[in-house]
Motif scaffolding. Structure first.
Motif: not given
Length: 517
Positions: A437-464
């Motif tokens: 169950i704790m591993t599930k929580k870590v996985i849940d959290n990591t999807f949240e972190v990758l979400t923010i990274q992906l959004m930021s990458i897309l903004q960078a692509i548009d800047h470039m």
């Protein structure tokens, strides 16, 4: 339909049942073995002292139970151990638990009648999820508390989740014309005495970890694109001389993703040029930061850990994890500890540590992207608005950092955290369900972190303005995510968009080309 009982249940078939609503059917020959095992136990136990049939349980096993109380004993076991607390497990995890228990029973070593398996199959195929709580079992003598809540539903008591509503089991069974289990032998002990909760949850964790890793490889590749990194750090020649299979596989995946990128640079073309020797200070960094340059070395161990954990979990879900083991082939009953969850507990701890490291890599790549002093390429926080007036991705970075910090704390292992209980009968326990169950929580959290990274990458692509120079794989992800996350300049609340992008990461299949090396 997925046939259960014809050899091993592989991870892929398990995934089809849990995530793609494939139904379950039981192999007839395997069911006949189950019934033969049950009939053997009835005959064998008629004049013998056998744990859990005519004795009490755990430290109470020294007390013999009278013949007229044997069935009540089994009901008492289920009812008394239905003592879970905390949040209810999500319905897909309860289904995973039931599939794991079903697959253990069909090995025909638990002394239960075929109708127990048929009832489990009805619940699985009708998407009826018994109300099972997160907190309870200590992972030795099995997931006693979680599985007791399963048993409570099987005997027609307690509550179930059906069509997203918590309802009395009796109501739902009547609506679906399902007959509750009437115990005749050791069914109570057989239902609760196993590793099926931790194993079912663990199998789901493996599948989700695989997806996280694929996304991390893709996002790491996109990061290297937008900073116009050199190509040698993920080359075949560099990675093949480090003799770990995961590293080579990650390198091969990056090469497949980036093969047609117009942003990635060749070191031999840009740096192995005699003219560069005339410069005292090189404008270009000779080597990228570790979070960009060492992706294969960081994610390689994650790959290997997920793979090895998958092997162990697949072995566990295909194992007999009951006690005692009823052996109608050798005409004997063997007492031991196959309910002990150390195999699962240890693998879940390894997995959550690996996924925490993956989330740390994502956060460091995100920090590099948002810090103009590091990247010397993008505005602060890839802010596409007016610097000072607008904030870009500044707010969501806090969320990513906070979430990774929680992962780091959750990564303390459960495997080494045994607490004796049950009058010290259970003096060494696995805490396997806690670990899963704790591993599930870590996985849940990591999807949240990758979400923010992906959004930021897309903004960078548009800047470039570099969408047309991205690799085919990166451009495809850019286009698909921009449908749910339009480019923004003016500040606006992002939490709903984050939820939509995270759901995309959870459900979409990331592009990973076949590995040829």
């Amino acid at each position: 339909m997925i046939v259960v009982g014809q050899g091993k249940l592989p991870l892929q078939d398990f995934s089809e049942i849990i995530f793609h609503q494939q139904g379950v059917t039981l192999d007839k020959a395997a069911l006949e073995e189950v019934e033969a095992n049950y009939n053997f136990l009835k005959s064998f136990s008629s004049n013998k002292l056998i744990y859990g049939i005519n004795t009490g349980f755990g430290p109470m096993a020294q007390y013999k139970i009278s013949d007229d109380s044997l069935l009540q004993l089994q009901y008492n076991l289920i009812r008394s151990h239905s003592s879970g607390s905390g949040n209810l497990l999500p319905t897909h995890l309860v289904k995973a638990l039931m599939v794991a228990r079903l697959n253990s029973f069909i090995k025909a070593r638990s002394g239960v009648p075929a109708r127990v398996l048929e009832l489990l199959t009805q619940l699985i195929n009708n998407d009826v999820a018994p109300c099972v709580f997160e907190h309870g079992g200590v992972g030795a003598s099995g997931d006693l508390v979680q599985l007791a809540h399963l048993g409570l539903a099987l005997i027609g008591e307690g509550e179930v989740i059906y069509k997203n509503e918590v309802r009395p089991t009796t109501e739902v069974f009547a609506e679906l014309n399902i007959a509750p289990l009437e115990i005749e032998g050791r069914e109570g002990l057989a239902i609760i005495n196993g590793t099926s909760a931790m194993t079912g949850i663990g199998m789901v964790n493996i599948l989700r970890a695989q997806k996280l890793l694929s996304w991390s490889v893709l996002l790491s590749s996109m990061m290297n694109e937008i900073v116009e990194a050199y190509d040698d750090h993920y080359s075949y020649e560099l990675n093949v001389v480090k003799l770990h299979p995961g590293q080579s596989k990650i390198g091969a995946q990056m090469r497949a993703i980036l093969k047609d990128s117009k942003l990635i640079r060749s070191r031999s073309e840009h740096l192995y040029n005699p003219d560069n020797l005339n410069q005292e200070v090189f404008e270009d960094k000779v080597q990228e930061y570790y979070s960009l340059r060492c992706v294969t070395q960081i994610l390689g161990p994650v790959y290997d850990t997920i793979h090895s954990a998958g092997v162990v979990l697949e072995n566990e879900i295909n194992s007999v994890n009951d006690n005692p083991v009823i052996d109608h082939i050798n005409n004997n009953v063997f007492h031991g500890g196959n309910f002990h969850g150390d195999y699962v507990s240890l693998e879940m701890d390894k997995l959550k540590i690996a996924i925490t490291k993956l989330s740390m890599l994502s956060e460091r790549q995100l920090n590099y992207l948002l810090n103009q002093k590091l990247n010397q390429k993008f505005p602060p926080f890839v802010n596409l608005g007016v610097l000072g007036l607008n904030f870009g991705m500044q707010g969501v970075q806090f969320t990513a950092v906070s979430t990774v910090a929680e992962n780091q704390t959750l990564s303390f292992p459960m495997y080494v955290h045994s607490i004796p209980n049950n009058n010290d009968n259970q003096d060494m326990v696995s805490m396997g369900c806690n670990a899963a169950i704790m591993t599930k929580k870590v996985i849940d959290n990591t999807f949240e972190v990758l979400t923010i990274q992906l959004m930021s990458i897309l903004q960078a692509i548009d800047h470039m303005g570099c969408r047309d120079r991205l690799s085919t794989a990166s451009a495809e992800i850019y286009d698909r995510v921009r449908e749910i996350f339009p480019v923004f300049v003016e500040d606006a609340p992002q939490y709903k968009t984050q939820k939509n992008v995270r759901e995309f990461l959870e459900t979409a299949t990331p592009f990973i080309a076949p590995i040829t090396n």
